[in-house]
Design a protein around this motif. Structure first.
Motif, PDB file in Angstrom:
ATOM      1  N   GLY A 179       8.403 -14.430  99.114  1.00 52.60           N
ATOM      2  CA  GLY A 179       8.611 -13.043  98.749  1.00 52.60           C
ATOM      3  C   GLY A 179       9.866 -12.550  99.436  1.00 52.60           C
ATOM      4  O   GLY A 179      10.939 -13.127  99.311  1.00 52.60           O
ATOM      5  N   SER A 180       9.752 -11.480 100.201  1.00 57.36           N
ATOM      6  CA  SER A 180      10.907 -10.944 100.921  1.00 57.36           C
ATOM      7  C   SER A 180      10.946 -11.425 102.370  1.00 57.36           C
ATOM      8  O   SER A 180      11.790 -11.002 103.146  1.00 57.36           O
ATOM      9  N   ARG A 274      19.120  -6.834 106.792  1.00 57.48           N
ATOM     10  CA  ARG A 274      20.341  -7.284 106.127  1.00 57.48           C
ATOM     11  C   ARG A 274      20.729  -6.323 105.002  1.00 57.48           C
ATOM     12  O   ARG A 274      19.864  -5.856 104.248  1.00 57.48           O
ATOM     13  N   TYR A 275      22.028  -6.053 104.895  1.00 53.27           N
ATOM     14  CA  TYR A 275      22.534  -5.135 103.871  1.00 53.27           C
ATOM     15  C   TYR A 275      22.113  -5.576 102.471  1.00 53.27           C
ATOM     16  O   TYR A 275      21.615  -4.764 101.670  1.00 53.27           O
ATOM     17  N   GLU A 280      18.851  -4.844  97.549  1.00 52.81           N
ATOM     18  CA  GLU A 280      17.913  -5.427  96.589  1.00 52.81           C
ATOM     19  C   GLU A 280      16.604  -4.641  96.552  1.00 52.81           C
ATOM     20  O   GLU A 280      16.051  -4.365  95.478  1.00 52.81           O
ATOM     21  N   LYS A 281      16.123  -4.258  97.721  1.00 51.66           N
ATOM     22  CA  LYS A 281      14.883  -3.487  97.805  1.00 51.66           C
ATOM     23  C   LYS A 281      15.055  -2.111  97.172  1.00 51.66           C
ATOM     24  O   LYS A 281      14.170  -1.625  96.458  1.00 51.66           O
ATOM     25  N   GLN A 285      13.093  -0.606  93.899  1.00 48.14           N
ATOM     26  CA  GLN A 285      12.337   0.635  93.993  1.00 48.14           C
ATOM     27  C   GLN A 285      12.754   1.629  92.899  1.00 48.14           C
ATOM     28  O   GLN A 285      11.907   2.273  92.268  1.00 48.14           O
ATOM     29  N   LYS A 286      14.067   1.724  92.662  1.00 47.94           N
ATOM     30  CA  LYS A 286      14.558   2.618  91.611  1.00 47.94           C
ATOM     31  C   LYS A 286      14.074   2.180  90.235  1.00 47.94           C
ATOM     32  O   LYS A 286      13.732   3.010  89.384  1.00 47.94           O
ATOM     33  N   LYS A 287      14.039   0.869  90.019  1.00 52.46           N
ATOM     34  CA  LYS A 287      13.567   0.343  88.740  1.00 52.46           C
ATOM     35  C   LYS A 287      12.101   0.681  88.527  1.00 52.46           C
ATOM     36  O   LYS A 287      11.691   1.085  87.430  1.00 52.46           O
ATOM     37  N   GLU A 288      11.312   0.528  89.584  1.00 55.39           N
ATOM     38  CA  GLU A 288       9.884   0.841  89.485  1.00 55.39           C
ATOM     39  C   GLU A 288       9.667   2.326  89.217  1.00 55.39           C
ATOM     40  O   GLU A 288       8.792   2.712  88.442  1.00 55.39           O
TER      41      GLU A 288
END
Length: 309
Positions: A179-180, A274-275, A280-281, A285-288
């Motif tokens: 995962g992350s 990390r930048y 990516e996170k 989140q915006k997509k969700e």
């Protein structure tokens, strides 16, 4: 008078270093976990390096001058009530007389005296990496040890000019990403190799590449033991690493590993930030949020709310 060739080694540019005074309080001290305080199962399953099940008081490792590292462990870890440095040790051979295992024993004994919670993983029974055996007990054991650890010690023989399949198989079973989560990200790493012939650095160089790919911090020092079959006593004499500059270098590596781990451990979370991962996170989140927006509007209409005229 200036020499003809000048300062060839550029020693004039060396940074000034202060000598570290040795504290006699720590001379000959051991911070090893006593048997009475150790977990019996852990001691039995993960500490095969102990001589007769105990830390030998007259052993050569007990005589090492390690005051600086011992003082760091005592004052910056143990007295603060923090967990001991958690170290997993991997080796790369399953031969009956495996020199990488014997070297791993010696490295583990040094770390144990320095107060580390040292656990050696036995690669026997670990299946060859595939996509079907992630639940295998040996795979789960290895992954849990890696997850538990603050740092790793990797010791592999050199075979055909590179590390062995036995060692690489262990690394392949530790996923780079779940995962992350990067299971090994931020951990410290010390590396060593044993050679059947003359000294080589192919394996330690390959181990550095692996460590970097696993996002670990490999300490600058390293150990390479040439003609390992000449470096250890016979089995009846304990199969111990004999005195030499190579043995001194192993001590250097373990001492340096402990120092780096003490310095790095409080900042593991910082170096895991990390930048690229934050971006990516954020994008995820915006997509969700955008996908859930129509559902919110539909719920409002169902409750009798509608556009105003």
């Amino acid at each position: 008078m200036a020499t003809a060739n000048g300062d060839l080694n550029n020693t004039s540019a060396e940074r000034v270093r202060s000598a570290i005074a040795l504290d006699p309080t720590y001379s000959g001290l051991s911070l090893a976990i006593p048997c009475s305080e150790d977990d019996a199962d852990v001691r039995r399953n993960y500490r095969p390096f102990l001589v007769n099940g105990e830390e030998a008081k007259d052993d050569w490792i007990a005589q090492l001058e390690l005051s600086t590292a011992l003082k760091m462990v005592d004052t910056q870890v143990l007295r603060r009530g923090d967990d001991r440095l958690r170290v997993v040790v991997l080796h790369g051979s399953m031969r009956q007389r495996s020199y990488s295992r014997l070297l791993a024993y010696e490295a583990s004994r040094i770390l144990f005296r320095l107060g580390c919670d040292v656990r050696m993983y036995d690669p026997a029974g670990l299946p060859v990496k595939d996509d079907a055996q992630h639940s295998h007990p040996k795979v789960q054991e290895l992954r849990e040890l890696s997850k538990w650890s603050d740092g790793h010690i990797w010791i592999s023989p050199e075979q055909h000019g590179i590390l062995t399949a036995v060692f690489k198989n262990q690394i392949d079973w530790i996923p780079l990403s779940t995962g992350s989560v990067r299971p090994t990200q931020g951990r410290t790493l010390a590396i060593a190799q044993v050679n059947g012939g003359s000294q080589s650095f192919n394996t330690v160089n390959a181990l550095r590449i692996l460590g970097r790919w696993m996002r670990m911090f490999a300490i600058p020092n390293q150990s390479s033991i040439p003609m390992a079959y000449k470096q250890f006593t016979e089995e009846e004499d304990g199969s111990r690493l004999m005195p030499s500059g190579n043995r001194d270098r192993l001590v250097d590596c373990m001492e340096e590993f402990v120092k780096y781990t003490i310095v790095m451990r409080p900042h593991f979370d910082l170096f895991g930030d990390r930048y690229s991962e934050r971006e990516e996170k954020s994008a995820k989140q915006k997509k969700e949020e955008s996908m859930s927006a129509p559902d919110t509007q539909h719920a409002s209409l169902s409750n009798g709310a509608g556009p105003t005229n």
